[in-house]
Design a protein around this motif. Structure first.
Motif, mmCIF file in Angstrom:
data_model
loop_
_atom_site.group_PDB
_atom_site.id
_atom_site.type_symbol
_atom_site.label_atom_id
_atom_site.label_comp_id
_atom_site.label_asym_id
_atom_site.label_seq_id
_atom_site.Cartn_x
_atom_site.Cartn_y
_atom_site.Cartn_z
ATOM 1 N N UNK A 1 2.542 2.173 -4.346
ATOM 2 C CA UNK A 1 1.174 1.786 -4.693
ATOM 3 C C UNK A 1 0.982 1.811 -6.207
ATOM 4 N N UNK A 2 1.749 2.639 -6.930
ATOM 5 C CA UNK A 2 1.655 2.666 -8.388
ATOM 6 C C UNK A 2 2.049 1.303 -8.972
ATOM 7 N N UNK A 3 3.097 0.691 -8.401
ATOM 8 C CA UNK A 3 3.541 -0.619 -8.871
ATOM 9 C C UNK A 3 2.476 -1.679 -8.625
ATOM 10 N N UNK A 4 1.928 -1.672 -7.412
ATOM 11 C CA UNK A 4 0.975 -2.717 -7.052
ATOM 12 C C UNK A 4 -0.349 -2.528 -7.783
ATOM 13 N N UNK A 5 -0.764 -1.276 -7.983
ATOM 14 C CA UNK A 5 -1.982 -1.023 -8.749
ATOM 15 C C UNK A 5 -1.804 -1.476 -10.192
ATOM 16 N N UNK A 6 -0.628 -1.268 -10.749
ATOM 17 C CA UNK A 6 -0.361 -1.738 -12.109
ATOM 18 C C UNK A 6 -0.520 -3.247 -12.191
ATOM 19 N N UNK A 7 0.003 -3.966 -11.193
ATOM 20 C CA UNK A 7 -0.127 -5.422 -11.183
ATOM 21 C C UNK A 7 -1.591 -5.843 -11.134
ATOM 22 N N UNK A 8 -2.353 -5.212 -10.259
ATOM 23 C CA UNK A 8 -3.785 -5.515 -10.160
ATOM 24 C C UNK A 8 -4.472 -5.244 -11.494
ATOM 25 N N UNK A 9 -4.150 -4.107 -12.106
ATOM 26 C CA UNK A 9 -4.766 -3.741 -13.383
ATOM 27 C C UNK A 9 -4.435 -4.732 -14.495
ATOM 28 N N UNK A 10 -3.272 -5.374 -14.379
ATOM 29 C CA UNK A 10 -2.849 -6.347 -15.390
ATOM 30 C C UNK A 10 -3.296 -7.765 -15.051
ATOM 31 N N UNK A 11 -3.924 -7.952 -13.898
ATOM 32 C CA UNK A 11 -4.365 -9.276 -13.493
ATOM 33 C C UNK A 11 -3.268 -10.150 -12.939
ATOM 34 N N UNK A 12 -2.181 -9.516 -12.457
ATOM 35 C CA UNK A 12 -1.016 -10.251 -11.955
ATOM 36 C C UNK A 12 -0.938 -10.190 -10.433
ATOM 37 N N UNK A 13 -0.205 -11.123 -9.865
ATOM 38 C CA UNK A 13 0.105 -11.087 -8.442
ATOM 39 C C UNK A 13 1.177 -10.025 -8.193
ATOM 40 N N UNK B 1 4.081 -8.340 -5.048
ATOM 41 C CA UNK B 1 4.803 -8.333 -3.773
ATOM 42 C C UNK B 1 5.282 -6.915 -3.548
ATOM 43 N N UNK B 2 5.114 -6.417 -2.330
ATOM 44 C CA UNK B 2 5.583 -5.081 -1.997
ATOM 45 C C UNK B 2 6.860 -5.126 -1.188
ATOM 46 N N UNK B 3 7.645 -4.055 -1.282
ATOM 47 C CA UNK B 3 8.810 -3.900 -0.409
ATOM 48 C C UNK B 3 8.638 -2.605 0.373
ATOM 49 N N UNK C 1 -4.180 -3.705 -2.099
ATOM 50 C CA UNK C 1 -3.809 -4.397 -3.334
ATOM 51 C C UNK C 1 -3.543 -5.885 -3.111
ATOM 52 N N UNK C 2 -3.710 -6.342 -1.869
ATOM 53 C CA UNK C 2 -3.564 -7.758 -1.522
ATOM 54 C C UNK C 2 -2.255 -8.368 -2.005
ATOM 55 N N UNK C 3 -1.113 -7.768 -1.650
ATOM 56 C CA UNK C 3 0.152 -8.377 -2.063
ATOM 57 C C UNK C 3 0.335 -9.752 -1.417
ATOM 58 N N UNK C 4 1.015 -10.620 -2.117
ATOM 59 C CA UNK C 4 1.286 -11.944 -1.556
ATOM 60 C C UNK C 4 2.211 -11.850 -0.353
#
Length: 219
Positions: free
Chosen positions: A170-182, A184-186, A199-202
């Motif tokens: 979730x740290x990775x995906x939250x960082x993406x959201x915070x940066x305004x980026x899309x 993907x989770x594994x 975090x609405x991963x693609x």
């Protein structure tokens, strides 16, 4: 040739490309025991993977006083470095990265490791030439602060809408959201993939093969 959707793809390292989740968890637990502290649970120790080391230790071992962070960090590195030769890239990772490279994506790493640790991991995996750039937690702000991604985007002139973050926490995906980026989770790394939903991963990949197939079709 410009990539179809994303110019810049940023990968987390541990638990996303490198099968190191169990070793990191065990190393945190053993370091705590070395210092005479309660052994963190598997859930507590794995949750902090991806964070910078000292915040991770503080979260995983709340009994640890700040003046002993450095001591525990040294014990953690002792256990991790003593066994890192036993771990490797997830099967299919090298082929996936090579296929993306052929499609002219900029490939980068955004990791909670420090620079020394990432450079050593890249050397062991023989991937020094695969990535166009990287950021580590000791060079900039740790996850989920977006600074790593913002710096990588600035370095390559990539826009947020053409940048993709891939990670297992979730740290990775939250960082993406915070940066305004899309993002993907594994699901095969440190965190339960059900926690990714907010975090609405693609996409959520359950294997490297699934991740590769999705990226080649959609990235």
């Amino acid at each position: 040739m410009r990539p179809q959707r994303f110019d810049l793809i940023a990968f987390d390292w541990d638990g996303t490309l490198f099968d190191s989740t169990a070793l990191i968890t065990r190393s945190i637990q053993n370091a705590a025991v070395d210092l005479g502290l309660p052994r963190p649970s598997d859930a507590a120790a794995s949750y902090v993977i991806g964070m910078a080391l000292y915040p991770a230790l503080a979260h995983a071992v709340p009994e640890l006083p700040p003046e002993r962070y450095q001591e525990m960090g040294l014990r953690y590195r002792h256990h991790y470095l003593g066994a890192q030769h036993e771990i490797s890239l997830f099967d299919g990772t090298l082929e996936m990265l090579a296929a993306l490279k052929d499609r002219h994506h900029w490939l980068t790493v955004a990791t909670g490791k420090n620079r020394r640790g990432l450079d050593e991991a890249l050397r062991l995996a023989a991937l020094q030439q695969m990535f166009d750039g990287s950021r580590t937690a000791d060079e900039t702000a740790g996850k989920p602060n977006p600074q790593m991604l913002l710096e990588l985007m600035r370095e390559f002139g990539a826009e947020p809408e053409r940048t993709l973050m891939i990670g297992d926490t979730t740290h990775d995906l939250q960082m993406a959201v915070n940066a305004g980026c899309a993002c993907v989770g594994v699901s095969y790394g440190a965190h339960d993939h059900e926690s990714f939903a907010e975090f609405n991963p693609l996409f959520v990949a359950h294997s490297t093969a699934e991740l590769r197939d999705w990226l080649l079709q959609h990235a």
